[in-house]
Design an enzyme around this catalytic site. Structure first.
Site, PDB file in Angstrom:
ATOM      1  N   SER A  42      63.026  54.070  -7.477  1.00  0.00           N
ATOM      2  CA  SER A  42      61.657  54.033  -8.013  1.00  0.00           C
ATOM      3  C   SER A  42      61.044  55.415  -7.756  1.00  0.00           C
ATOM      4  O   SER A  42      60.133  55.582  -6.955  1.00  0.00           O
ATOM      5  CB  SER A  42      60.835  52.923  -7.357  1.00  0.00           C
ATOM      6  OG  SER A  42      60.605  53.166  -5.997  1.00  0.00           O
ATOM      7  N   HIS A 146      64.330  47.682  -6.899  1.00  0.00           N
ATOM      8  CA  HIS A 146      65.428  47.628  -5.920  1.00  0.00           C
ATOM      9  C   HIS A 146      66.259  46.356  -6.007  1.00  0.00           C
ATOM     10  O   HIS A 146      67.268  46.230  -5.324  1.00  0.00           O
ATOM     11  CB  HIS A 146      64.882  47.767  -4.496  1.00  0.00           C
ATOM     12  CG  HIS A 146      64.279  49.114  -4.222  1.00  0.00           C
ATOM     13  ND1 HIS A 146      63.548  49.398  -3.099  1.00  0.00           N
ATOM     14  CD2 HIS A 146      64.309  50.268  -4.939  1.00  0.00           C
ATOM     15  CE1 HIS A 146      63.152  50.659  -3.134  1.00  0.00           C
ATOM     16  NE2 HIS A 146      63.588  51.202  -4.248  1.00  0.00           N
ATOM     17  N   GLU A 196      68.005  48.174  -0.289  1.00  0.00           N
ATOM     18  CA  GLU A 196      67.718  48.602   1.088  1.00  0.00           C
ATOM     19  C   GLU A 196      68.046  47.530   2.117  1.00  0.00           C
ATOM     20  O   GLU A 196      67.638  47.629   3.274  1.00  0.00           O
ATOM     21  CB  GLU A 196      66.239  49.010   1.209  1.00  0.00           C
ATOM     22  CG  GLU A 196      65.897  50.215   0.356  1.00  0.00           C
ATOM     23  CD  GLU A 196      64.442  50.630   0.470  1.00  0.00           C
ATOM     24  OE1 GLU A 196      63.666  49.968   1.194  1.00  0.00           O
ATOM     25  OE2 GLU A 196      64.076  51.624  -0.183  1.00  0.00           O
ATOM     26  N   ASP A 232      55.031  47.842   0.144  1.00  0.00           N
ATOM     27  CA  ASP A 232      55.102  48.940  -0.817  1.00  0.00           C
ATOM     28  C   ASP A 232      55.032  48.289  -2.194  1.00  0.00           C
ATOM     29  O   ASP A 232      55.998  47.664  -2.645  1.00  0.00           O
ATOM     30  CB  ASP A 232      56.397  49.751  -0.669  1.00  0.00           C
ATOM     31  CG  ASP A 232      56.461  50.894  -1.687  1.00  0.00           C
ATOM     32  OD1 ASP A 232      55.498  51.047  -2.472  1.00  0.00           O
ATOM     33  OD2 ASP A 232      57.479  51.617  -1.701  1.00  0.00           O
ATOM     34  N   GLU A 275      51.368  50.632   0.597  1.00  0.00           N
ATOM     35  CA  GLU A 275      51.865  51.868  -0.035  1.00  0.00           C
ATOM     36  C   GLU A 275      51.799  51.740  -1.561  1.00  0.00           C
ATOM     37  O   GLU A 275      52.120  50.678  -2.113  1.00  0.00           O
ATOM     38  CB  GLU A 275      53.319  52.073   0.422  1.00  0.00           C
ATOM     39  CG  GLU A 275      54.002  53.307  -0.148  1.00  0.00           C
ATOM     40  CD  GLU A 275      55.468  53.374   0.298  1.00  0.00           C
ATOM     41  OE1 GLU A 275      55.776  52.959   1.445  1.00  0.00           O
ATOM     42  OE2 GLU A 275      56.315  53.807  -0.508  1.00  0.00           O
ATOM     43  N   LYS A 327      59.130  62.062   2.243  1.00  0.00           N
ATOM     44  CA  LYS A 327      60.550  61.952   1.882  1.00  0.00           C
ATOM     45  C   LYS A 327      61.054  63.375   1.612  1.00  0.00           C
ATOM     46  O   LYS A 327      60.704  63.963   0.570  1.00  0.00           O
ATOM     47  CB  LYS A 327      60.701  61.126   0.607  1.00  0.00           C
ATOM     48  CG  LYS A 327      60.347  59.646   0.737  1.00  0.00           C
ATOM     49  CD  LYS A 327      60.278  59.009  -0.652  1.00  0.00           C
ATOM     50  CE  LYS A 327      60.299  57.498  -0.611  1.00  0.00           C
ATOM     51  NZ  LYS A 327      59.983  56.912  -1.951  1.00  0.00           N
ATOM     52  N   HIS A 355      63.018  56.885   4.398  1.00  0.00           N
ATOM     53  CA  HIS A 355      64.327  56.899   3.724  1.00  0.00           C
ATOM     54  C   HIS A 355      64.131  56.783   2.212  1.00  0.00           C
ATOM     55  O   HIS A 355      63.000  56.677   1.732  1.00  0.00           O
ATOM     56  CB  HIS A 355      65.183  55.730   4.234  1.00  0.00           C
ATOM     57  CG  HIS A 355      64.626  54.358   3.887  1.00  0.00           C
ATOM     58  ND1 HIS A 355      65.340  53.197   4.027  1.00  0.00           N
ATOM     59  CD2 HIS A 355      63.404  53.955   3.409  1.00  0.00           C
ATOM     60  CE1 HIS A 355      64.611  52.157   3.650  1.00  0.00           C
ATOM     61  NE2 HIS A 355      63.435  52.595   3.276  1.00  0.00           N
TER      62      HIS A 355
HETATM   63  C1  LIG Z   1      61.972  54.089  -0.534  1.00  0.00           C
HETATM   64  C2  LIG Z   1      61.437  53.852  -1.729  1.00  0.00           C
HETATM   65  O1  LIG Z   1      62.189  53.634  -2.820  1.00  0.00           O
HETATM   66  P1  LIG Z   1      62.933  54.769  -3.666  1.00  0.00           P
HETATM   67  O2  LIG Z   1      63.791  55.519  -2.731  1.00  0.00           O
HETATM   68  O3  LIG Z   1      63.707  53.974  -4.687  1.00  0.00           O
HETATM   69  O4  LIG Z   1      61.857  55.615  -4.265  1.00  0.00           O
HETATM   70  C3  LIG Z   1      59.980  53.801  -1.916  1.00  0.00           C
HETATM   71  O5  LIG Z   1      59.502  53.606  -3.050  1.00  0.00           O
HETATM   72  O6  LIG Z   1      59.232  53.978  -0.961  1.00  0.00           O
HETATM   73 MG   LIG Z   2      57.375  53.752  -2.143  1.00  0.00          MG
END
Ligand SMILES: C=C(OP(=O)(O)O)C(=O)O
Ligand SMILES: [Mg+2]
Length: 401
Positions: A42, A146, A196, A232, A275, A327, A355
């Protein structure tokens, strides 16, 4: 001593079975570091660009390695990351790929720490850092991008806010994960897992809220400390321009309705973390929600800020949110990630180091969270690529790295 003498790049598997970039950095005095790029599903519209692994490796070999090998010291992270930017020549890492950039950036940091004989968190944070540990947010139930045929909200996250140690917090999240499994079994709701490791049952979001609430209460009683939960929403994935709203299985919510819906859930379940409750282009809606619930909960920007200081500064100016997801691969280097954390901290925003849904056994983010005194880390609850980071946090707390 930390002059880079060689960099080796290769294609390895990530947790989804996709190819990703692994980098080895070697230094003059025998230092060694290895980093691997994670990958999102995402992804935010404004993230740095990931190239196909083979292409990213070829481009980095051609453009970045000559600027680093024999030229830059691995111990000087800002020089390493500046060389990566110069080699790339774009503002979104589409030249060499953010996946090559972040793998090299992390590998260089580890090589620098190796030469110094210091744990990575101490190299990144300095000797006065490393006595604060982040609270792990554990993904327990999830859907969105996911997992198919599961919740609309992407992640329901356990938050063991009362845990006396990282170790207790990590085990509490795993216990919530197990408890949800038992509740689902009692309700005859078999569930696979999403990317995840979160359970991905075919339930409504309302039922997922109820199950989470029951599970965290049970585990909090067992463990003897407070466990809350958060979300989230991944609002940008739900938002549809054509519908001018957020598309759920049971209908479309306008922006006003989405704000009201999230504010109600914050009240009803005492959510400590929300989030991306809204679309990644809607600073104004983020600001409205933050004005309503920002004193009760963290309103965190992931796709909104994409670990980018300019987007974060725009959010700070607009009072949009009160926390930022960090990230490293979203922005491409550790320097850029640390700059975002420092701006956040200076502006009263909390940082949540995170992550990606596609991960590897790399543990850099555990060290980054400790190095920067980040109050939270989001790195799953179970699954080898997730426990790699969680177990590393336990080791850091135990002075065993
Ligand atoms: C960890 C997440 O998913 P992605 O790595 O798919 O963005 C997120 O959206 O916070
Ligand atoms: Mg997110």
């Amino acid at each position: 001593m930390t002059l880079i003498t060689d960099i080796r790049l290769r294609r390895v598997l990530d947790s989804r079975g996709n190819a990703t970039v692994e980098a080895d950095v070697l230094t003059e005095s025998g230092g060694f570091g290895r980093g691997k790029a994670p990958s999102g599903a995402s992804t935010g519209e404004y993230e740095a660009i990931e190239l196909p692994a083979n292409e990213a490796i070829a481009k980095a070999r051609e453009e970045a390695l000559p600027r680093l090998i024999g030229e830059v010291h691995a111990g000087n992270q800002r020089d390493v990351d500046a060389a990566l930017h110069a080699a790339d020549g774009t503002d979104d890492f589409s030249g060499i790929g953010a996946n090559s950039a972040v793998a090299i950036s992390m590998a260089a940091a580890k090589a620098g720490a190796d030469v110094l004989g210091a744990p990575l968190y101490q190299h990144l944070g300095g000797t006065f850092r490393g006595n604060e540990y982040p609270t792990p947010l554990g993904n327990i139930i999830g859907g969105g991008e996911h997992a198919a045929d599961a919740t609309n909200i992407q992640e329901f996250l356990a938050a063991p806010v009362g845990a006396p140690s990282v170790e207790e917090a990590v085990f509490a999240n795993a216990a919530v994960h197990q408890e949800v499994h038992d509740i689902l079994a009692d309700r005859d709701l078999p569930a696979g897992k999403g990317d995840e490791g979160a359970w991905a049952p075919s339930v409504s979001d309302d039922e997922a809220f109820e199950i989470m609430d029951e599970a965290v209460e049970t585990v909090a009683d067992d463990f003897g400390f407070a466990i809350s939960f958060g979300l989230d929403v991944a609002g940008a994935e739900l938002y549809d321009d054509d519908e001018d709203g957020y598309v759920y299985d049971d209908g479309v919510k306008s922006t006003e309705e989405q704000i009201e819906y999230i504010a109600e859930k914050v009240e009803e379940y005492d959510l400590v973390y929300v989030e991306d409750p809204l679309d990644e282009n809607d600073y104004e809606a983020f600001a409205d929600l933050t004005a309503q619930v920002g004193d009760q909960t963290l309103v965190c920007g992931d796709d909104l800020f994409v670990t980018n200081v300019e987007r974060l500064q725009a959010g700070i100016n607009a009072d949009a949110g009160n926390s930022i997801l960090i990230k490293p691969n979203q922005i491409g280097t550790l320097t850029d990630a640390v700059d975002a954390i420092e701006l956040a901290t200076a502006s009263g925003y909390e940082s949540v180091v995170s992550h990606r849904s596609g991960e590897t056994e790399d543990t850099t983010i555990a060290h980054l969270a400790v190095a920067t005194d980040a109050p939270f880390i989001k790195t799953g609850a179970v699954g080898g690529e997730r426990t790699a980071k969680l177990n590393e946090l336990i080791r850091i707390e135990d002075n065993a790295v």
